[in-house]
Design a protein around this motif. Structure first.
Motif, PDB file in Angstrom:
ATOM      1  N   LEU A   1       0.827  -1.201   0.000  1.00 16.11           N
ATOM      2  CA  LEU A   1       0.000   0.000   0.000  1.00 16.11           C
ATOM      3  C   LEU A   1       0.865   1.255   0.000  1.00 16.11           C
ATOM      4  CD1 LEU A   1      -2.837  -1.024   2.488  1.00 16.11           C
ATOM      5  CD2 LEU A   1      -3.029  -0.725   0.017  1.00 16.11           C
ATOM      6  N   LEU A   2       1.969   1.211   0.729  1.00 19.08           N
ATOM      7  CA  LEU A   2       2.888   2.345   0.710  1.00 19.08           C
ATOM      8  C   LEU A   2       3.522   2.516  -0.662  1.00 19.08           C
ATOM      9  CD1 LEU A   2       4.647   1.985   4.187  1.00 19.08           C
ATOM     10  CD2 LEU A   2       3.368   3.975   3.379  1.00 19.08           C
ATOM     11  N   GLU A   3       3.885   1.428  -1.304  1.00 21.64           N
ATOM     12  CA  GLU A   3       4.510   1.512  -2.618  1.00 21.64           C
ATOM     13  C   GLU A   3       3.532   2.010  -3.678  1.00 21.64           C
ATOM     14  OE1 GLU A   3       7.822  -2.072  -2.066  1.00 21.64           O
ATOM     15  OE2 GLU A   3       5.992  -2.411  -3.213  1.00 21.64           O
ATOM     16  N   GLU A   4       2.287   1.500  -3.608  1.00 20.62           N
ATOM     17  CA  GLU A   4       1.305   1.892  -4.615  1.00 20.62           C
ATOM     18  C   GLU A   4       0.727   3.283  -4.363  1.00 20.62           C
ATOM     19  OE1 GLU A   4      -1.688  -1.059  -4.841  1.00 20.62           O
ATOM     20  OE2 GLU A   4      -0.364  -2.631  -5.616  1.00 20.62           O
ATOM     21  N   GLY A   5       0.559   3.628  -3.094  1.00 25.49           N
ATOM     22  CA  GLY A   5      -0.098   4.894  -2.793  1.00 25.49           C
ATOM     23  C   GLY A   5       0.830   6.072  -2.622  1.00 25.49           C
ATOM     24  N   TRP A   6       2.100   5.816  -2.277  1.00 30.06           N
ATOM     25  CA  TRP A   6       3.016   6.919  -1.992  1.00 30.06           C
ATOM     26  C   TRP A   6       4.209   6.963  -2.934  1.00 30.06           C
ATOM     27  CZ3 TRP A   6       2.808  11.076   1.291  1.00 30.06           C
ATOM     28  CH2 TRP A   6       3.992  11.779   1.492  1.00 30.06           C
ATOM     29  N   TRP A   7       4.989   5.856  -2.959  1.00 26.78           N
ATOM     30  CA  TRP A   7       6.266   5.895  -3.669  1.00 26.78           C
ATOM     31  C   TRP A   7       6.094   5.899  -5.182  1.00 26.78           C
ATOM     32  CZ3 TRP A   7      10.133   7.384  -0.875  1.00 26.78           C
ATOM     33  CH2 TRP A   7      10.170   7.089   0.482  1.00 26.78           C
ATOM     34  N   ALA A   8       5.223   5.032  -5.694  1.00 26.45           N
ATOM     35  CA  ALA A   8       5.040   4.984  -7.149  1.00 26.45           C
ATOM     36  C   ALA A   8       4.502   6.295  -7.712  1.00 26.45           C
ATOM     37  CB  ALA A   8       4.130   3.816  -7.525  1.00 26.45           C
ATOM     38  N   PRO A   9       3.459   6.905  -7.121  1.00 23.45           N
ATOM     39  CA  PRO A   9       3.038   8.220  -7.649  1.00 23.45           C
ATOM     40  C   PRO A   9       4.099   9.304  -7.493  1.00 23.45           C
ATOM     41  CG  PRO A   9       1.284   7.231  -6.339  1.00 23.45           C
ATOM     42  CD  PRO A   9       2.504   6.395  -6.119  1.00 23.45           C
ATOM     43  N   MET A  10       4.883   9.239  -6.427  1.00 26.05           N
ATOM     44  CA  MET A  10       5.915  10.247  -6.250  1.00 26.05           C
ATOM     45  C   MET A  10       6.979  10.124  -7.330  1.00 26.05           C
ATOM     46  SD  MET A  10       8.228  11.025  -2.856  1.00 26.05           S
ATOM     47  CE  MET A  10       8.979   9.400  -2.930  1.00 26.05           C
ATOM     48  N   LEU A  11       7.330   8.881  -7.713  1.00 22.93           N
ATOM     49  CA  LEU A  11       8.315   8.699  -8.774  1.00 22.93           C
ATOM     50  C   LEU A  11       7.769   9.121 -10.134  1.00 22.93           C
ATOM     51  CD1 LEU A  11       9.843   5.255  -7.705  1.00 22.93           C
ATOM     52  CD2 LEU A  11      10.877   7.505  -7.474  1.00 22.93           C
ATOM     53  N   ARG A  12       6.463   9.032 -10.306  1.00 25.18           N
ATOM     54  CA  ARG A  12       5.856   9.465 -11.563  1.00 25.18           C
ATOM     55  C   ARG A  12       5.471  10.941 -11.556  1.00 25.18           C
ATOM     56  NH1 ARG A  12       2.848   4.402 -11.044  1.00 25.18           N
ATOM     57  NH2 ARG A  12       1.133   5.644 -10.178  1.00 25.18           N
ATOM     58  N   HIS A  13       5.772  11.620 -10.440  1.00 20.31           N
ATOM     59  CA  HIS A  13       5.422  13.039 -10.297  1.00 20.31           C
ATOM     60  C   HIS A  13       3.916  13.237 -10.442  1.00 20.31           C
ATOM     61  CE1 HIS A  13       9.650  14.224 -10.294  1.00 20.31           C
ATOM     62  NE2 HIS A  13       9.832  13.411 -11.327  1.00 20.31           N
ATOM     63  N   GLU A  14       3.180  12.358  -9.764  1.00 20.78           N
ATOM     64  CA  GLU A  14       1.731  12.414  -9.761  1.00 20.78           C
ATOM     65  C   GLU A  14       1.238  12.596  -8.332  1.00 20.78           C
ATOM     66  OE1 GLU A  14       0.371   8.849 -11.520  1.00 20.78           O
ATOM     67  OE2 GLU A  14       1.118   9.306 -13.540  1.00 20.78           O
ATOM     68  N   PRO A  15       0.015  13.002  -8.146  1.00 25.03           N
ATOM     69  CA  PRO A  15      -0.527  13.109  -6.779  1.00 25.03           C
ATOM     70  C   PRO A  15      -0.670  11.731  -6.138  1.00 25.03           C
ATOM     71  CG  PRO A  15      -2.221  13.566  -8.420  1.00 25.03           C
ATOM     72  CD  PRO A  15      -0.921  13.524  -9.165  1.00 25.03           C
ATOM     73  N   MET A  16      -0.614  11.706  -4.825  1.00 29.14           N
ATOM     74  CA  MET A  16      -0.699  10.453  -4.092  1.00 29.14           C
ATOM     75  C   MET A  16      -2.073   9.808  -4.254  1.00 29.14           C
ATOM     76  SD  MET A  16       2.290  10.570  -3.161  1.00 29.14           S
ATOM     77  CE  MET A  16       3.554  11.826  -3.080  1.00 29.14           C
ATOM     78  N   ASP A  17      -2.096   8.483  -4.152  1.00 29.07           N
ATOM     79  CA  ASP A  17      -3.339   7.734  -4.302  1.00 29.07           C
ATOM     80  C   ASP A  17      -4.119   7.811  -2.989  1.00 29.07           C
ATOM     81  OD1 ASP A  17      -5.382   6.088  -4.974  1.00 29.07           O
ATOM     82  OD2 ASP A  17      -4.169   4.302  -5.320  1.00 29.07           O
ATOM     83  N   PRO A  18      -5.216   8.508  -2.934  1.00 25.78           N
ATOM     84  CA  PRO A  18      -5.928   8.632  -1.652  1.00 25.78           C
ATOM     85  C   PRO A  18      -6.571   7.333  -1.194  1.00 25.78           C
ATOM     86  CG  PRO A  18      -7.182   9.658  -3.421  1.00 25.78           C
ATOM     87  CD  PRO A  18      -5.865   9.260  -4.010  1.00 25.78           C
ATOM     88  N   ASP A  19      -6.983   6.491  -2.134  1.00 27.60           N
ATOM     89  CA  ASP A  19      -7.618   5.233  -1.746  1.00 27.60           C
ATOM     90  C   ASP A  19      -6.628   4.307  -1.048  1.00 27.60           C
ATOM     91  OD1 ASP A  19      -9.993   6.120  -2.888  1.00 27.60           O
ATOM     92  OD2 ASP A  19      -9.512   5.239  -4.841  1.00 27.60           O
ATOM     93  N   ALA A  20      -5.420   4.186  -1.613  1.00 24.90           N
ATOM     94  CA  ALA A  20      -4.411   3.330  -0.989  1.00 24.90           C
ATOM     95  C   ALA A  20      -3.988   3.871   0.372  1.00 24.90           C
ATOM     96  CB  ALA A  20      -3.195   3.189  -1.907  1.00 24.90           C
ATOM     97  N   LEU A  21      -3.826   5.175   0.490  1.00 27.11           N
ATOM     98  CA  LEU A  21      -3.436   5.760   1.766  1.00 27.11           C
ATOM     99  C   LEU A  21      -4.564   5.667   2.789  1.00 27.11           C
ATOM    100  CD1 LEU A  21      -1.457   8.915   0.595  1.00 27.11           C
ATOM    101  CD2 LEU A  21      -0.595   6.656   1.242  1.00 27.11           C
ATOM    102  N   ARG A  22      -5.803   5.753   2.345  1.00 26.61           N
ATOM    103  CA  ARG A  22      -6.933   5.599   3.256  1.00 26.61           C
ATOM    104  C   ARG A  22      -7.012   4.162   3.772  1.00 26.61           C
ATOM    105  NH1 ARG A  22     -10.457   6.955  -0.038  1.00 26.61           N
ATOM    106  NH2 ARG A  22     -10.246   9.206   0.253  1.00 26.61           N
ATOM    107  N   GLU A  23      -6.766   3.204   2.878  1.00 21.39           N
ATOM    108  CA  GLU A  23      -6.748   1.806   3.310  1.00 21.39           C
ATOM    109  C   GLU A  23      -5.581   1.533   4.252  1.00 21.39           C
ATOM    110  OE1 GLU A  23      -6.801  -2.683   1.307  1.00 21.39           O
ATOM    111  OE2 GLU A  23      -6.797  -0.878   0.039  1.00 21.39           O
ATOM    112  N   LEU A  24      -4.442   2.162   3.987  1.00 21.54           N
ATOM    113  CA  LEU A  24      -3.291   2.014   4.880  1.00 21.54           C
ATOM    114  C   LEU A  24      -3.587   2.594   6.255  1.00 21.54           C
ATOM    115  CD1 LEU A  24      -0.310   1.309   5.390  1.00 21.54           C
ATOM    116  CD2 LEU A  24       0.275   3.551   4.427  1.00 21.54           C
ATOM    117  N   ALA A  25      -4.254   3.741   6.292  1.00 25.05           N
ATOM    118  CA  ALA A  25      -4.605   4.336   7.577  1.00 25.05           C
ATOM    119  C   ALA A  25      -5.559   3.446   8.364  1.00 25.05           C
ATOM    120  CB  ALA A  25      -5.237   5.714   7.351  1.00 25.05           C
ATOM    121  N   LEU A  26      -6.476   2.784   7.646  1.00 19.36           N
ATOM    122  CA  LEU A  26      -7.385   1.854   8.321  1.00 19.36           C
ATOM    123  C   LEU A  26      -6.639   0.641   8.852  1.00 19.36           C
ATOM    124  CD1 LEU A  26     -10.318   1.202   9.048  1.00 19.36           C
ATOM    125  CD2 LEU A  26     -10.545   0.087   6.811  1.00 19.36           C
TER     126      LEU A  26
END
Length: 256
Positions: A99-124
């Motif tokens: 979830l960290l890789e898909e929601g944070w690191w991968a979008p950051m490497l693509r210079h895209e906004p973070m995935d809110p769904d993946a980060l929301r699931e990670l927070a849960l």
């Protein structure tokens, strides 16, 4: 706004501190996932060592009893259940890493906004951690990875031991009589092993059709798949051709 609340808000909204916190979280979850992955390797090594010892001792002489193979099968099944439980915990921590890789690191490497769904699931997951993988899926996955061939070898060696030592049986009744253990008749022993074989085969085959856990690596059907003979000398099984980026042609302006 009070000073303390304003300082707290500045700390939470600081991008540098946010990146540092996510990096530390990723490092911690990755270390925890690697620890549980090592525990899986330990149980698998126990099963392989037990299988090798059982086969060596069972075929050491013709007087050796086939009970050795039954004990080996029981121990390997016990290791499978232990490893399935460990695999469920491993999936819990590895799921957070993905979830960290898909929601944070991968979008950051693509210079895209973070995935809110993946980060929301990670927070849960961080708020209320609970095991997501069922015991059925865990057993199926571990049978696919390691324990299917191990159990198949033990079943085949048990059959060979009962059938060939000291000599081949005349009919089925003699084979069933040899398969008996103490007061347990051979029919019951054979039926239990047959039921175990059918159950393990069903779980092994079902692992190819059920949905894989989030942390499992799967070959994605993108690009051209390499042939079987190409996988022996090429470094990757999947080759993706990068599309050439077309640069915009400069517009020619005519001066009058």
């Amino acid at each position: 706004m009070p000073v303390r609340e304003r300082d707290r808000t500045d700390v939470l909204e600081s991008p540098w501190l946010s990146q540092q916190a996510m990096a530390q979280l990723f490092r911690g979850e990755l270390s925890r996932s690697d620890t549980w992955r090592t525990r899986l390797d330990t149980t698998t090594n126990w099963a392989i060592t037990t299988t090798a010892a059982v086969i060596s001792f069972g075929f050491a002489s013709t007087q050796s009893s086939h009970v050795t193979f039954l004990v080996g099968i029981w121990m390997v099944v016990s290791f499978l259940l232990i490893e399935a439980r460990r695999y469920r915990y491993y999936d819990l921590w590895n799921r957070r890493v993905r979830l960290l890789e898909e929601g944070w690191w991968a979008p950051m490497l693509r210079h895209e906004p973070m995935d809110p769904d993946a980060l929301r699931e990670l927070a849960l997951e961080l708020e209320r951690p609970q095991i997501q993988l069922s015991l059925f899926s865990a057993i199926s996955t571990r049978l696919n990875r390691a324990y299917g061939p191990i159990l198949m070898v033990l079943m085949m060696t048990w059959f060979v031991k009962v059938y060939s030592h000291p000599k081949p049986p005349v009919d089925l009744d003699e084979f069933l009589a040899r398969a008996g253990v103490a007061w347990i008749p051979g029919e019951a022993v054979t039926a239990i092993l047959l039921l175990l074989t059918l159950t393990a085969s069903y779980l092994f085959l079902s692992s190819f059709f059920i949905r894989a856990p989030l942390g499992e690596l799967r070959t994605r059907p993108r690009g051209r798949r390499a042939a079987l003979w190409e996988s022996f000398y090429r470094p990757y099984a999947i080759h993706t051709r990068r599309k050439p980026t077309r640069r915009p042609r400069p517009s020619s302006t005519s001066e009058h």
